[in-house]
Write a protein that holds these residues in place. Structure first.
Motif, PDB file in Angstrom:
ATOM      1  N   LYS A   8      19.990 -58.677   4.008  1.00 17.22           N
ATOM      2  CA  LYS A   8      20.363 -58.318   2.654  1.00 17.22           C
ATOM      3  C   LYS A   8      21.875 -58.281   2.489  1.00 17.22           C
ATOM      4  CE  LYS A   8      19.789 -54.634  -0.744  1.00 17.22           C
ATOM      5  NZ  LYS A   8      19.194 -53.285  -1.013  1.00 17.22           N
ATOM      6  N   ALA A   9      22.545 -57.671   3.471  1.00 16.58           N
ATOM      7  CA  ALA A   9      24.010 -57.605   3.402  1.00 16.58           C
ATOM      8  C   ALA A   9      24.627 -59.010   3.467  1.00 16.58           C
ATOM      9  CB  ALA A   9      24.530 -56.714   4.529  1.00 16.58           C
ATOM     10  N   ASP A  10      24.075 -59.834   4.365  1.00 15.73           N
ATOM     11  CA  ASP A  10      24.599 -61.204   4.501  1.00 15.73           C
ATOM     12  C   ASP A  10      24.352 -61.996   3.220  1.00 15.73           C
ATOM     13  OD1 ASP A  10      25.786 -63.370   5.870  1.00 15.73           O
ATOM     14  OD2 ASP A  10      23.786 -64.184   6.310  1.00 15.73           O
ATOM     15  N   TYR A  11      23.211 -61.856   2.617  1.00 16.53           N
ATOM     16  CA  TYR A  11      22.880 -62.567   1.371  1.00 16.53           C
ATOM     17  C   TYR A  11      23.781 -62.111   0.238  1.00 16.53           C
ATOM     18  CZ  TYR A  11      20.315 -63.710  -2.887  1.00 16.53           C
ATOM     19  OH  TYR A  11      19.975 -64.133  -4.141  1.00 16.53           O
ATOM     20  N   SER A  12      24.035 -60.815   0.209  1.00 15.99           N
ATOM     21  CA  SER A  12      24.910 -60.294  -0.847  1.00 15.99           C
ATOM     22  C   SER A  12      26.322 -60.832  -0.715  1.00 15.99           C
ATOM     23  CB  SER A  12      24.912 -58.759  -0.793  1.00 15.99           C
ATOM     24  OG  SER A  12      25.801 -58.226  -1.753  1.00 15.99           O
ATOM     25  N   LEU A  13      26.816 -60.909   0.518  1.00 19.38           N
ATOM     26  CA  LEU A  13      28.178 -61.425   0.751  1.00 19.38           C
ATOM     27  C   LEU A  13      28.283 -62.901   0.377  1.00 19.38           C
ATOM     28  CD1 LEU A  13      31.018 -60.918   1.833  1.00 19.38           C
ATOM     29  CD2 LEU A  13      30.158 -61.508   4.122  1.00 19.38           C
ATOM     30  N   ILE A  14      27.284 -63.691   0.810  1.00 24.25           N
ATOM     31  CA  ILE A  14      27.306 -65.134   0.510  1.00 24.25           C
ATOM     32  C   ILE A  14      27.167 -65.370  -0.988  1.00 24.25           C
ATOM     33  CG2 ILE A  14      26.027 -67.279   0.831  1.00 24.25           C
ATOM     34  CD1 ILE A  14      25.418 -66.388   3.667  1.00 24.25           C
ATOM     35  N   LEU A  15      26.376 -64.535  -1.651  1.00 25.63           N
ATOM     36  CA  LEU A  15      26.206 -64.681  -3.089  1.00 25.63           C
ATOM     37  C   LEU A  15      27.515 -64.426  -3.830  1.00 25.63           C
ATOM     38  CD1 LEU A  15      24.361 -65.125  -5.511  1.00 25.63           C
ATOM     39  CD2 LEU A  15      23.803 -62.649  -5.445  1.00 25.63           C
ATOM     40  N   GLN A  16      28.216 -63.394  -3.417  1.00 20.82           N
ATOM     41  CA  GLN A  16      29.515 -63.113  -4.047  1.00 20.82           C
ATOM     42  C   GLN A  16      30.491 -64.276  -3.813  1.00 20.82           C
ATOM     43  OE1 GLN A  16      30.912 -59.344  -2.588  1.00 20.82           O
ATOM     44  NE2 GLN A  16      29.241 -58.168  -3.557  1.00 20.82           N
ATOM     45  N   ARG A  17      30.502 -64.767  -2.599  1.00 17.28           N
ATOM     46  CA  ARG A  17      31.404 -65.898  -2.284  1.00 17.28           C
ATOM     47  C   ARG A  17      31.039 -67.128  -3.119  1.00 17.28           C
ATOM     48  NH1 ARG A  17      31.152 -67.367   3.744  1.00 17.28           N
ATOM     49  NH2 ARG A  17      31.707 -65.146   3.874  1.00 17.28           N
ATOM     50  N   PHE A  18      29.733 -67.417  -3.245  1.00 17.66           N
ATOM     51  CA  PHE A  18      29.304 -68.592  -4.029  1.00 17.66           C
ATOM     52  C   PHE A  18      29.697 -68.452  -5.493  1.00 17.66           C
ATOM     53  CE2 PHE A  18      26.165 -70.550  -6.820  1.00 17.66           C
ATOM     54  CZ  PHE A  18      26.295 -71.872  -6.448  1.00 17.66           C
ATOM     55  N   ASN A  19      29.501 -67.265  -6.008  1.00 20.16           N
ATOM     56  CA  ASN A  19      29.884 -67.066  -7.413  1.00 20.16           C
ATOM     57  C   ASN A  19      31.375 -67.301  -7.628  1.00 20.16           C
ATOM     58  OD1 ASN A  19      27.269 -66.482  -8.239  1.00 20.16           O
ATOM     59  ND2 ASN A  19      27.470 -64.281  -7.823  1.00 20.16           N
ATOM     60  N   GLN A  20      32.160 -66.845  -6.653  1.00 15.48           N
ATOM     61  CA  GLN A  20      33.600 -67.074  -6.757  1.00 15.48           C
ATOM     62  C   GLN A  20      33.932 -68.567  -6.699  1.00 15.48           C
ATOM     63  OE1 GLN A  20      35.893 -64.802  -7.400  1.00 15.48           O
ATOM     64  NE2 GLN A  20      37.595 -66.294  -7.309  1.00 15.48           N
ATOM     65  N   GLU A  21      33.299 -69.261  -5.758  1.00 15.91           N
ATOM     66  CA  GLU A  21      33.534 -70.711  -5.621  1.00 15.91           C
ATOM     67  C   GLU A  21      33.050 -71.447  -6.859  1.00 15.91           C
ATOM     68  OE1 GLU A  21      35.079 -72.432  -3.393  1.00 15.91           O
ATOM     69  OE2 GLU A  21      35.453 -70.839  -1.937  1.00 15.91           O
ATOM     70  N   GLN A  22      31.905 -71.032  -7.377  1.00 17.17           N
ATOM     71  CA  GLN A  22      31.374 -71.693  -8.568  1.00 17.17           C
ATOM     72  C   GLN A  22      32.270 -71.472  -9.775  1.00 17.17           C
ATOM     73  OE1 GLN A  22      26.951 -72.102  -9.940  1.00 17.17           O
ATOM     74  NE2 GLN A  22      27.721 -70.146 -10.736  1.00 17.17           N
ATOM     75  N   TRP A  23      32.834 -70.291  -9.926  1.00 22.64           N
ATOM     76  CA  TRP A  23      33.742 -70.038 -11.042  1.00 22.64           C
ATOM     77  C   TRP A  23      34.988 -70.900 -10.923  1.00 22.64           C
ATOM     78  CZ3 TRP A  23      38.629 -68.484 -12.140  1.00 22.64           C
ATOM     79  CH2 TRP A  23      38.878 -68.056 -13.443  1.00 22.64           C
ATOM     80  N   LYS A  25      23.887 -74.425  -0.779  1.00 22.44           N
ATOM     81  CA  LYS A  25      22.930 -74.521   0.324  1.00 22.44           C
ATOM     82  C   LYS A  25      23.017 -73.287   1.233  1.00 22.44           C
ATOM     83  CE  LYS A  25      22.736 -79.558   0.464  1.00 22.44           C
ATOM     84  NZ  LYS A  25      23.040 -80.770   1.238  1.00 22.44           N
ATOM     85  N   GLN A  26      24.229 -72.810   1.498  1.00 22.25           N
ATOM     86  CA  GLN A  26      24.386 -71.597   2.317  1.00 22.25           C
ATOM     87  C   GLN A  26      23.746 -70.393   1.618  1.00 22.25           C
ATOM     88  OE1 GLN A  26      28.545 -71.125   3.074  1.00 22.25           O
ATOM     89  NE2 GLN A  26      28.645 -72.852   4.508  1.00 22.25           N
ATOM     90  N   LEU A  27      23.944 -70.332   0.308  1.00 28.51           N
ATOM     91  CA  LEU A  27      23.333 -69.235  -0.442  1.00 28.51           C
ATOM     92  C   LEU A  27      21.815 -69.299  -0.386  1.00 28.51           C
ATOM     93  CD1 LEU A  27      23.643 -66.811  -2.360  1.00 28.51           C
ATOM     94  CD2 LEU A  27      23.708 -68.458  -4.274  1.00 28.51           C
TER      95      LEU A  27
END
Length: 586
Positions: free
Chosen positions: A187-202, A132-134
């Motif tokens: 854009k920077a905020d979206y990129s950071l949240i996306l990286q964090r989500f991918n890490q959490e999802q993995w 949801k944050q992403l």
């Protein structure tokens, strides 16, 4: 094979499957519980069945169980009672080893399952929050990009319009720059949240969910193993009682093999033998004589006088067979011999010689309403019962006497005078029982005198060998018989008193003394001042004829006429292991 990797996306199905596994376990528990109830019900029914057919105490059924077939049936009932007990053992073991254990395990399993799926839902909620944050960051970045693009287009439009003032153009330029900066920040905020989500999802799909599903898999496998072990226990509980059930069945077979038809036939003879002798030959009656004689009073009287009297051989002379009716009226015409014989064969036994018929069926005290053999058995049983009661009262008297001696030596333990009344009562009871026993022994001697010759062992049991007394009693018994073979109502009291009590005392006085089973040496001097005790001097050696039975007293003998009890602690006993009645200590 791991549920965490193979079933990473089947969280809901695993939840349903584990719940189904718990339901299966609870169903098995219910099955075992119903089996235990069936075993208890079956055992109860077997016990009730065995109890239903058990002989009732002090009833006629109890007497019937002297036959070997009835004894075998009684053994079968007892074995069935034990057989029912094994089914109760099955129920108890299944309850304790399966039902209770599995019910406790089900509670633990439910708690563990709840904890595992709670962790799984928590991980799901966390990844959903990150998602949801992403999505929110992505939408904000998209919105800012659109706003920046519109602001740039507006600036370019204002800059190309010559009618717009320089200030408005500058204002539009600044607004476009601001929107551009906001788009860059989004854009920077979206990129950071996306990286964090991918890490959490993995981590969610490769670490958290596999670990949780692995625990659920191990839990489910333990449940499967546990139900398999319970099924093995279910079989073992049955197998453990099979040897004992086999012994019960072997006991029934052994009881059946112990049936002795010959012994039962002999018991029937002993139970119903009357003691009477068979009737003798019937005398021939010549009906041709009246034709040859003249009818006159003299001829009738002479014929009556000349007619021989019917007699039977053996000890029953002067006594008619009890089933033959005697014609007492000389004036009645004689019936043909065939009618007499038919009447003898078809008539029911009418034992009119027994006084019980005259007294309305009440059994006399001396059992005179029974046939001789049955009367003897009843009297013998009564004498044995009285002797047992006398022995019981004698033991009680001896115990009270010993207790009184203890109180005399140790007054702090009790008052000796408090036992005098009880001792007097017991002594009086013994005297009453002895008089009663002498009375029944006299009747027993009377019956044994009337019966045919019996075995020496049976006569020895009665305790009467005196030939003179035997002859006297026999004469008395014959005097009581009427000419038709029945007993007269007047029972002569003389027959009861002709066998005097001193005769019985003389018989018992001649009884052999108890054999010595060892020797003893007096350790201390003891003054035997009470009845039943004997005085000893320190160092004296005497014979032991009865060991200490747990009451602290030993019976000894000094010579053939002097014997009594001494405290066991006052003597040192040396038992002869080869002596009859001596105990062997290992």
């Amino acid at each position: 094979m791991s549920w965490g990797t193979e079933l990473w996306d089947q969280f809901d199905n695993l939840e349903k499957h584990t719940q189904w596994g718990i339901d299966i376990l609870e169903k098995y528990i219910k099955f075992v519980k119903e089996r235990t109830e069936i075993e208890l019900s079956y055992a109860k029914q077997l016990r009730n069945l065995s109890k239903k057919y058990q002989p009732k105490k002090n009833s006629k059924e109890e007497e019937e169980y002297k036959y070997t077939a009835c004894k075998a049936f009684l053994s079968t009932l007892n074995e069935m009672n034990d057989y029912a007990g094994q089914h109760e053992v099955i129920s108890e073991n299944m309850t304790s080893q399966i039902t209770v254990d599995l019910m406790r395990y089900v509670q633990e399993l439910k708690q563990e399952r709840k904890s595992n799926f709670h962790d799984g839902r928590k991980a799901q909620q966390h990844i959903e929050t990150c998602w949801k944050q992403l999505e929110s960051s992505k939408r904000r970045f998209e919105r800012d990009c659109k706003e920046a693009d519109r602001a740039q287009q507006y600036f370019e439009k204002m800059d190309a319009d010559i009618n717009v003032t320089k200030a408005d153009v500058e204002k539009a330029r600044q607004q476009a720059q601001i929107r551009q900066q906001m788009a860059e920040d989004s854009k920077a905020d979206y990129s950071l949240i996306l990286q964090r989500f991918n890490q959490e999802q993995w981590e969610y799909y490769h670490t958290h969910i596999p670990n949780i599903f692995q625990k659920i898999q191990e839990m489910e496998e333990r449940r499967i193993v546990r139900i398999g072990e319970s099924m093995k226990t279910y079989a073992e509980v049955d197998r453990q009682v099979i040897p004992i059930i086999g012994k019960c069945l072997d006991g029934i077979v052994k009881a059946a093999e112990s049936i002795d038809q010959k012994n039962d036939s002999q018991l029937v003879v002993e139970a119903y033998k009357s003691g009477f002798e068979p009737p003798g030959d019937i005398e021939f009656e010549d009906y041709t004589q009246p034709m040859k004689r003249t009818v006159s009073d003299n001829s009738l009287s002479s014929a009556k006088e000349g007619k021989p009297e019917l007699r039977f051989g053996g000890k029953s002379r002067g006594k008619l067979w009890p089933f033959i009716k005697k014609n007492k009226s000389p004036k009645q015409p004689k019936e043909p011999l065939s009618h007499r014989f038919n009447e003898f064969m078809t008539s029911k036994p009418k034992i009119h010689c027994f006084r019980s018929l005259k007294r309305g069926g009440v059994t006399p005290e001396d059992f005179s309403n029974f046939p001789p053999e049955q009367r003897r058995k009843k009297l013998q049983q009564k004498v044995d019962d009285l002797n047992k009661e006398i022995q019981k009262e004698t033991d009680q008297r001896d115990a009270i006497t010993k207790m009184k001696d203890v109180y005399l030596k140790n007054p702090q333990m009790g008052d000796p005078a408090s036992l005098d009344q009880k001792l007097t009562e017991v002594t009086q009871n013994i005297e009453k029982l002895r008089l009663e026993a002498q009375k029944f022994e006299a009747w027993l001697a009377e019956v044994e005198g009337r019966l045919p010759a019996r075995s020496e062992q049976a006569r020895r049991q009665s305790g009467l060998y005196d030939g003179q007394t035997h002859q006297t009693v026999t004469n008395c018994a014959q005097d009581r018989e009427s000419p038709d073979g029945s007993y007269t109502e007047e029972q002569s009291q003389e027959s009861e008193h002709k066998v005097l009590a001193p005769d019985f005392d003389d018989e018992f006085d001649d009884e052999e003394p108890l054999p010595a089973i060892g020797t003893c040496k007096a350790l201390y001097t003891f003054e035997g001042q009470n009845e039943g005790t004997i005085s000893v001097v320190e160092g004296e050696t005497l014979s032991v004829i009865e060991e200490d039975k747990g009451d602290g007293w030993t019976r000894i003998r000094r010579n053939e006429d002097e014997e009594g009890y001494v405290p066991t602690s006052y003597v040192e006993v040396y038992l002869d292991k080869n002596a009859k009645g001596a105990k062997t200590y290992i």
